[in-house]
Design an enzyme around this catalytic site. Structure first.
Site, PDB file in Angstrom:
ATOM      1  N   CYS A   1      42.822  -8.190  -1.263  1.00 45.73           N
ATOM      2  CA  CYS A   1      43.867  -8.853  -0.489  1.00 45.73           C
ATOM      3  C   CYS A   1      45.118  -7.978  -0.366  1.00 45.73           C
ATOM      4  O   CYS A   1      45.118  -7.010   0.392  1.00 45.73           O
ATOM      5  CB  CYS A   1      44.179 -10.222  -1.084  1.00 45.73           C
ATOM      6  SG  CYS A   1      44.968 -11.354   0.084  1.00 45.73           S
TER       7      CYS A   1
ATOM      8  N   HIS B   1      38.647 -12.794  -0.695  1.00 48.67           N
ATOM      9  CA  HIS B   1      38.634 -13.127  -2.124  1.00 48.67           C
ATOM     10  C   HIS B   1      37.214 -13.353  -2.654  1.00 48.67           C
ATOM     11  O   HIS B   1      36.685 -14.458  -2.587  1.00 48.67           O
ATOM     12  CB  HIS B   1      39.481 -14.376  -2.373  1.00 48.67           C
ATOM     13  CG  HIS B   1      40.944 -14.134  -2.227  1.00 48.67           C
ATOM     14  ND1 HIS B   1      41.733 -13.711  -3.268  1.00 48.67           N
ATOM     15  CD2 HIS B   1      41.752 -14.213  -1.146  1.00 48.67           C
ATOM     16  CE1 HIS B   1      42.979 -13.552  -2.840  1.00 48.67           C
ATOM     17  NE2 HIS B   1      43.010 -13.850  -1.552  1.00 48.67           N
TER      18      HIS B   1
ATOM     19  N   GLU C   1      36.421 -13.586  -5.623  1.00 48.56           N
ATOM     20  CA  GLU C   1      36.507 -14.397  -6.840  1.00 48.56           C
ATOM     21  C   GLU C   1      36.861 -15.847  -6.533  1.00 48.56           C
ATOM     22  O   GLU C   1      37.123 -16.632  -7.447  1.00 48.56           O
ATOM     23  CB  GLU C   1      37.564 -13.799  -7.782  1.00 48.56           C
ATOM     24  CG  GLU C   1      39.012 -14.200  -7.503  1.00 48.56           C
ATOM     25  CD  GLU C   1      39.568 -13.732  -6.173  1.00 48.56           C
ATOM     26  OE1 GLU C   1      40.629 -14.237  -5.775  1.00 48.56           O
ATOM     27  OE2 GLU C   1      38.953 -12.883  -5.501  1.00 48.56           O
TER      28      GLU C   1
END
Length: 380
Positions: free
Chosen positions: A264, A354, A356
Site C-alpha cells: 500500500c 492488502h 493480509e
C-alpha cells in the site's frame, strides 16, 4: 478532530460536504463535530478492522453496505489499539448486536472512543456523489454543534486537505517492538511502521519470521542493527509525495540489495524511490472486492484495498531506474491503476492492495510466500 459527548442518543445530525451538499440523519457514536476527507468503503463485513486501520487516519468513512453493526465489537479483531477514522457514516445501524463473539455494540465503541458518526443517511446517494465529484472534505455535526449551514460549510472548507498531508509519523509506533516467529525462526525482518496493521506481522510470523517493527523515523543504521534478512514497508495514511524520509530509507535498502517488500503506502514509497511520480485518485479504492491481475502469472485475484493515491508508472514497458529494470507487476482491472511493482535486477517488490486483509479475500496471501522466497534466494 474528534467529538464531544459520549453516546449517540438519537439527536439530529448533519453531514456537510465541501461542495455544499448536505445530508441529514441521526447522531451515531459520539455527539459533537468532526472533520476529514469523505471516502467510501465497499466492504460488507469487517467494519471493526476498517475502523482500526491506521490508513484511515483523518478520513470520514461512508459504508456502502446498508446494514452495519450486527456483529458488534470484540477485543480480538482490531488492527491497532484504537479507532483511527475521523468519522463514520452508516445508513441502517443494527439495533442490537447478534454474534457469540460480540462484547459490546458498535455504537457504544464509537462513543467510548469519541468518534462522531451519523446514521440514517442515504449512503447510496452519498457514494454516487463522491464517485461523480471525487473524495472531498466533509464535516459531521450533531447535538449542540449544529449552527446554520453556511457557518458549517465555511468550517468544512477551512479543514486541511488530504493532498500534501504527511501523516505516517502520527500513526506509527513511537518505540520498536518485536513480534516473534511462530514455531521455528527462519528469518528476521525489519518492518517500517508507516501505519502498520496488526495482521501484517502476524502473517509473517506464521511463516517463521521474527518481525522487528520500527518507527517511521527509523534510520538506516537502526534498520540494519537488527541484522534483517528482509525489510518491509507498511501501509499508512497521507500523501506519498510528502514521505521523503521513508523514500530515502528505502533507497538505502535498495542500494544494499536486501530483500524488500512493500504494501500500500509501501508500494507508493517504492514507486518514488525508483523515480516514478504519484497522484491522487478521484475517489480511491476502498473495500474487499477489487479485481487485480498479477501480470507475472496472468492470475486474477479478488483483493482488499484502501488507498487514495497511486503510482504513475508505465504499464506497457519495462523501465530503467537507478536500481535496475522495473516493471508494473499488478494492475487493477477496473481502471488500470498500478497495483504492484517489481525490480528485475534486485530482490524488491510491492503491491498497492492488502494481502493480509481481515476480514477480506485470501487470494493474495501468496505474496508473503514470495517475500520468503526472496529472502531464501538472498541467503543462498
Amino acid at each position: 478532530m474528534r467529538g464531544g459527548d459520549a453516546g449517540g442518543d438519537g439527536r439530529l445530525a448533519v453531514l456537510v460536504l465541501e461542495d455544499g451538499r448536505t445530508f441529514r440523519g441521526r447522531a451515531y457514536g459520539a455527539v459533537g463535530e468532526t472533520f476529514g476527507e469523505a471516502v467510501f468503503s465497499t466492504g460488507m463485513t469487517g467494519y471493526q478492522e476498517t475502523l482500526t486501520d491506521p490508513s484511515y487516519h483523518r478520513q470520514v468513512v461512508v459504508m456502502t453496505a446498508p446494514h452495519v453493526g450486527n456483529t458488534g465489537v470484540n477485543d480480538e479483531d482490531p488492527e491497532s489499539g484504537r479507532i483511527w477514522v475521523s468519522g463514520y457514516v452508516v445508513r441502517d445501524p443494527a439495533r442490537r448486536p447478534s454474534n457469540w463473539r460480540s462484547q459490546r455494540s458498535l455504537d457504544e465503541e464509537l462513543a467510548a472512543q469519541g468518534v462522531v458518526g451519523i446514521s440514517g443517511v442515504d449512503t447510496r446517494a452519498l457514494t454516487r456523489h463522491l464517485r461523480e465529484r471525487g473524495a472531498m472534505r466533509v464535516g459531521i455535526f450533531s447535538g449542540n454543534a449544529i449552527p446554520d449551514e453556511g457557518t458549517l460549510l465555511a468550517r468544512v472548507r477551512q479543514a486541511p486537505e488530504m493532498a500534501g498531508a504527511d501523516l505516517s509519523a502520527e500513526v506509527a509506533t513511537g518505540e520498536a517492538y518485536v513480534v516473534p516467529a511462530i514455531g521455528t525462526k527462519k528469518f528476521t525482518v525489519a518492518a517500517i511502521d508507516l501505519g502498520i496493521k496488526g495482521m501484517t506481522p502476524r502473517r509473517m510470523a506464521e511463516r517463521g519470521i521474527e518481525v522487528h517493527v520500527l518507527p517511521a523515523t527509523a534510520t538506516l543504521d537502526e534498520v540494519y542493527a537488527v541484522k534483517p534478512d528482509g525489510v518491509f514497508f507498511s501501509n499508512g495514511p497521507g500523501d506519498p509525495s510528502t514521505a521523503d524520509h521513508p523514500v530515502a530509507l528505502m533507497r538505502g535498502v535498495l542500494e544494499r540489495s536486501t530483500a524488500l517488500f512493500g504494501i500500500c503506502f509501501g508500494n507508493q514509497i517504492l514507486g518514488r524511490a525508483l523515480g516514478f511520480g504519484t497522484y491522487k485518485l478521484k475517489y480511491g479504492h476502498r473495500g474487499i472486492n477489487q479485481p487485480v491481475q498479477d501480470r507475472t502469472t496472468g492470475k486474477v485475484e479478488v483483493t482488499a484495498h484502501n488507498h487514495g493515491f497511486a503510482v504513475d508508472a508505465p504499464l506497457d514497458r519495462v523501465s530503467d531506474t537507478e536500481f535496475g529494470r522495473a516493471e508494473v507487476s499488478h494492475v487493477c482491472l477496473n481502471d488500470q491503476v498500478v497495483e504492484g511493482l517489481q525490480l528485475l535486477d534486485r530482490p524488491a517488490f510491492s503491491v498497492q492492495y492488502h494481502p493480509e486483509a481481515a476480514a477480506g479475500p485470501h487470494d493474495a496471501a501468496y505474496l508473503f510466500d514470495r517475500f520468503v522466497s526472496l529472502m531464501e534466494g538472498q541467503r543462498a
